[in-house]
Design a protein around this motif. Structure first.
Motif, PDB file in Angstrom:
ATOM      1  N   PHE A 141     -10.994  -1.650  12.027  1.00  0.00           N
ATOM      2  CA  PHE A 141     -12.343  -1.950  12.515  1.00  0.00           C
ATOM      3  C   PHE A 141     -13.377  -0.873  12.233  1.00  0.00           C
ATOM      4  CE2 PHE A 141     -10.056   0.020  16.007  1.00  0.00           C
ATOM      5  CZ  PHE A 141     -10.963   0.926  16.551  1.00  0.00           C
ATOM      6  N   THR A 142     -13.011   0.298  11.770  1.00  0.00           N
ATOM      7  CA  THR A 142     -14.004   1.329  11.432  1.00  0.00           C
ATOM      8  C   THR A 142     -13.320   2.450  10.659  1.00  0.00           C
ATOM      9  OG1 THR A 142     -15.804   2.710  12.315  1.00  0.00           O
ATOM     10  CG2 THR A 142     -13.735   2.725  13.543  1.00  0.00           C
ATOM     11  N   SER A 143     -14.095   3.477  10.352  1.00  0.00           N
ATOM     12  CA  SER A 143     -13.530   4.709   9.799  1.00  0.00           C
ATOM     13  C   SER A 143     -14.227   5.876  10.483  1.00  0.00           C
ATOM     14  CB  SER A 143     -13.713   4.777   8.279  1.00  0.00           C
ATOM     15  OG  SER A 143     -15.081   4.784   7.949  1.00  0.00           O
ATOM     16  N   ALA A 144     -13.524   6.995  10.539  1.00  0.00           N
ATOM     17  CA  ALA A 144     -14.059   8.208  11.154  1.00  0.00           C
ATOM     18  C   ALA A 144     -13.472   9.398  10.409  1.00  0.00           C
ATOM     19  CB  ALA A 144     -13.707   8.259  12.640  1.00  0.00           C
ATOM     20  N   GLU A 145     -14.287  10.363  10.121  1.00  0.00           N
ATOM     21  CA  GLU A 145     -13.844  11.571   9.414  1.00  0.00           C
ATOM     22  C   GLU A 145     -13.118  11.231   8.118  1.00  0.00           C
ATOM     23  OE1 GLU A 145     -11.887  14.518  11.937  1.00  0.00           O
ATOM     24  OE2 GLU A 145     -12.828  13.606  13.701  1.00  0.00           O
ATOM     25  N   GLY A 146     -13.572  10.169   7.447  1.00  0.00           N
ATOM     26  CA  GLY A 146     -12.982   9.771   6.179  1.00  0.00           C
ATOM     27  C   GLY A 146     -11.652   9.063   6.281  1.00  0.00           C
ATOM     28  N   VAL A 147     -11.264   8.654   7.499  1.00  0.00           N
ATOM     29  CA  VAL A 147      -9.995   7.972   7.717  1.00  0.00           C
ATOM     30  C   VAL A 147     -10.263   6.591   8.309  1.00  0.00           C
ATOM     31  CG1 VAL A 147      -7.815   8.074   8.993  1.00  0.00           C
ATOM     32  CG2 VAL A 147      -8.836  10.176   8.133  1.00  0.00           C
ATOM     33  N   VAL A 148      -9.574   5.579   7.786  1.00  0.00           N
ATOM     34  CA  VAL A 148      -9.704   4.228   8.322  1.00  0.00           C
ATOM     35  C   VAL A 148      -9.005   4.178   9.681  1.00  0.00           C
ATOM     36  CG1 VAL A 148      -9.129   1.800   7.964  1.00  0.00           C
ATOM     37  CG2 VAL A 148      -9.842   3.211   6.030  1.00  0.00           C
ATOM     38  N   VAL A 149      -9.668   3.534  10.660  1.00  0.00           N
ATOM     39  CA  VAL A 149      -9.132   3.448  12.016  1.00  0.00           C
ATOM     40  C   VAL A 149      -8.819   1.992  12.343  1.00  0.00           C
ATOM     41  CG1 VAL A 149      -9.598   3.874  14.470  1.00  0.00           C
ATOM     42  CG2 VAL A 149     -10.463   5.473  12.737  1.00  0.00           C
ATOM     43  N   GLY A 150      -7.648   1.773  12.932  1.00  0.00           N
ATOM     44  CA  GLY A 150      -7.274   0.428  13.320  1.00  0.00           C
ATOM     45  C   GLY A 150      -6.044   0.414  14.200  1.00  0.00           C
ATOM     46  N   PHE A 151      -5.695  -0.771  14.655  1.00  0.00           N
ATOM     47  CA  PHE A 151      -4.534  -0.982  15.516  1.00  0.00           C
ATOM     48  C   PHE A 151      -3.344  -1.368  14.658  1.00  0.00           C
ATOM     49  CE2 PHE A 151      -8.324  -2.458  17.915  1.00  0.00           C
ATOM     50  CZ  PHE A 151      -8.338  -1.465  18.888  1.00  0.00           C
ATOM     51  N   SER A 152      -2.148  -0.929  15.049  1.00  0.00           N
ATOM     52  CA  SER A 152      -0.948  -1.302  14.308  1.00  0.00           C
ATOM     53  C   SER A 152       0.289  -0.977  15.133  1.00  0.00           C
ATOM     54  CB  SER A 152      -0.882  -0.544  12.967  1.00  0.00           C
ATOM     55  OG  SER A 152      -0.821   0.852  13.186  1.00  0.00           O
ATOM     56  N   ALA A 153       1.425  -1.467  14.637  1.00  0.00           N
ATOM     57  CA  ALA A 153       2.715  -1.170  15.264  1.00  0.00           C
ATOM     58  C   ALA A 153       3.661  -0.677  14.176  1.00  0.00           C
ATOM     59  CB  ALA A 153       3.286  -2.421  15.928  1.00  0.00           C
ATOM     60  N   ARG A 154       4.484   0.308  14.524  1.00  0.00           N
ATOM     61  CA  ARG A 154       5.501   0.767  13.578  1.00  0.00           C
ATOM     62  C   ARG A 154       6.578  -0.313  13.475  1.00  0.00           C
ATOM     63  NH1 ARG A 154       6.173   7.102  13.457  1.00  0.00           N
ATOM     64  NH2 ARG A 154       8.243   6.503  12.730  1.00  0.00           N
ATOM     65  N   VAL A 155       7.056  -0.553  12.266  1.00  0.00           N
ATOM     66  CA  VAL A 155       8.084  -1.563  12.048  1.00  0.00           C
ATOM     67  C   VAL A 155       9.361  -1.212  12.820  1.00  0.00           C
ATOM     68  CG1 VAL A 155       9.565  -2.639  10.296  1.00  0.00           C
ATOM     69  CG2 VAL A 155       7.131  -2.297   9.838  1.00  0.00           C
ATOM     70  N   ASP A 156       9.658   0.094  12.963  1.00  0.00           N
ATOM     71  CA  ASP A 156      10.874   0.475  13.687  1.00  0.00           C
ATOM     72  C   ASP A 156      10.695   0.407  15.203  1.00  0.00           C
ATOM     73  OD1 ASP A 156       9.447   2.779  14.424  1.00  0.00           O
ATOM     74  OD2 ASP A 156      10.699   4.149  13.254  1.00  0.00           O
ATOM     75  N   GLY A 157       9.486   0.076  15.676  1.00  0.00           N
ATOM     76  CA  GLY A 157       9.236  -0.094  17.105  1.00  0.00           C
ATOM     77  C   GLY A 157       9.026   1.188  17.886  1.00  0.00           C
ATOM     78  N   SER A 158       9.148   2.344  17.252  1.00  0.00           N
ATOM     79  CA  SER A 158       8.991   3.609  17.974  1.00  0.00           C
ATOM     80  C   SER A 158       7.510   3.930  18.195  1.00  0.00           C
ATOM     81  CB  SER A 158       9.677   4.751  17.222  1.00  0.00           C
ATOM     82  OG  SER A 158       9.031   4.977  15.984  1.00  0.00           O
ATOM     83  N   LEU A 159       7.252   4.787  19.163  1.00  0.00           N
ATOM     84  CA  LEU A 159       5.876   5.173  19.492  1.00  0.00           C
ATOM     85  C   LEU A 159       5.753   6.692  19.651  1.00  0.00           C
ATOM     86  CD1 LEU A 159       4.950   2.372  22.045  1.00  0.00           C
ATOM     87  CD2 LEU A 159       3.865   2.790  19.840  1.00  0.00           C
ATOM     88  N   PRO A 160       6.080   7.460  18.598  1.00  0.00           N
ATOM     89  CA  PRO A 160       5.947   8.909  18.731  1.00  0.00           C
ATOM     90  C   PRO A 160       4.476   9.330  18.685  1.00  0.00           C
ATOM     91  CG  PRO A 160       6.537   8.365  16.487  1.00  0.00           C
ATOM     92  CD  PRO A 160       6.561   7.073  17.273  1.00  0.00           C
ATOM     93  N   ALA A 161       4.201  10.495  19.231  1.00  0.00           N
ATOM     94  CA  ALA A 161       2.844  11.057  19.137  1.00  0.00           C
ATOM     95  C   ALA A 161       2.601  11.415  17.673  1.00  0.00           C
ATOM     96  CB  ALA A 161       2.732  12.289  20.021  1.00  0.00           C
ATOM     97  N   PRO A 162       1.363  11.235  17.194  1.00  0.00           N
ATOM     98  CA  PRO A 162       1.086  11.570  15.797  1.00  0.00           C
ATOM     99  C   PRO A 162       1.123  13.080  15.571  1.00  0.00           C
ATOM    100  CG  PRO A 162      -0.936  10.983  16.933  1.00  0.00           C
ATOM    101  CD  PRO A 162       0.180  10.738  17.904  1.00  0.00           C
TER     102      PRO A 162
END
Length: 195
Positions: A141-162
């Motif tokens: 839905f947007t970009s910030a600091e030259g990076v595309v921003v959006g919602f997603s889920a990891r295929v492996d289902g994990s949710l580690p901190a970036p």
């Protein structure tokens, strides 16, 4: 001798109580003045105390400053998303009449979009994320600091901190929540970012 030792104990007790009273007076005299909170107004948060846990029976309300109509609401500070139907409380993202909007916790990216209104610009069923991992149901839905921003889920289902050293734009969620966003947020769907 018994009389003199009990007199000494009584004297020491009186001196100790006097010292405690004096120290208590000094502490209260040097403490900053605290004004009571106005009736109906919460006082300042207590330091070093965690926020009260949300009652699972009462879903968190949609932020008041998030607009109206069908929209995805993303709170950067609360690390939470709401899927809000056009008529709030009359169907919700769960599909049941009168259901509350679906809401769930997310793991924010390292790059945050500014508060404001956006629209879904593109979607991908499955790609490799900016952090190099396979992801699915990508809703951008947007970009910030030259990076595309959006919602997603990891295929492996994990949710580690970036990795804080990398610029990433993926706001991650569980696979079930990713499925719900994918079904709800089609191209041009409004996305509202709040602090």
């Amino acid at each position: 001798m018994a009389r003199s030792s009990s007199g000494i104990v009584a004297g020491l007790t009186a001196v100790a109580l006097g010292a405690v009273g004096f120290l208590a007076y000094q502490a209260s005299a040097s403490a900053p003045e605290r004004k009571p909170a106005a009736v109906g107004q919460p006082g300042p948060p207590a330091p070093n105390r965690p926020a009260p846990a949300a009652d699972p029976a009462k879903p968190l309300p949609v932020p008041a400053d998030s607009g109206t109509g069908k929209r995805v609401v993303y709170s950067v500070g609360l690390k939470r998303v709401w899927l809000v139907e056009a008529a709030e409380g009359s169907g919700g993202a769960n599909g049941a009449p009168g259901a509350e909007p679906r809401t769930f916790a997310v793991v924010p990216s390292t790059v945050h979009p500014k508060p404001g209104g956006y629209a879904v610009t593109s979607r991908s069923g499955a790609v490799t994320g900016s952090d190099g991992v396979p992801i699915e149901h990508v809703v951008r839905f947007t970009s910030a600091e030259g990076v595309v921003v959006g919602f997603s889920a990891r295929v492996d289902g994990s949710l580690p901190a970036p990795d804080a050293k990398k610029k990433t734009g993926g706001i991650r969620m569980s696979r079930a929540d990713g499925d719900a966003v994918w079904a709800f947020a089609t191209i041009s769907t409004k996305v509202v970012v709040v602090p």
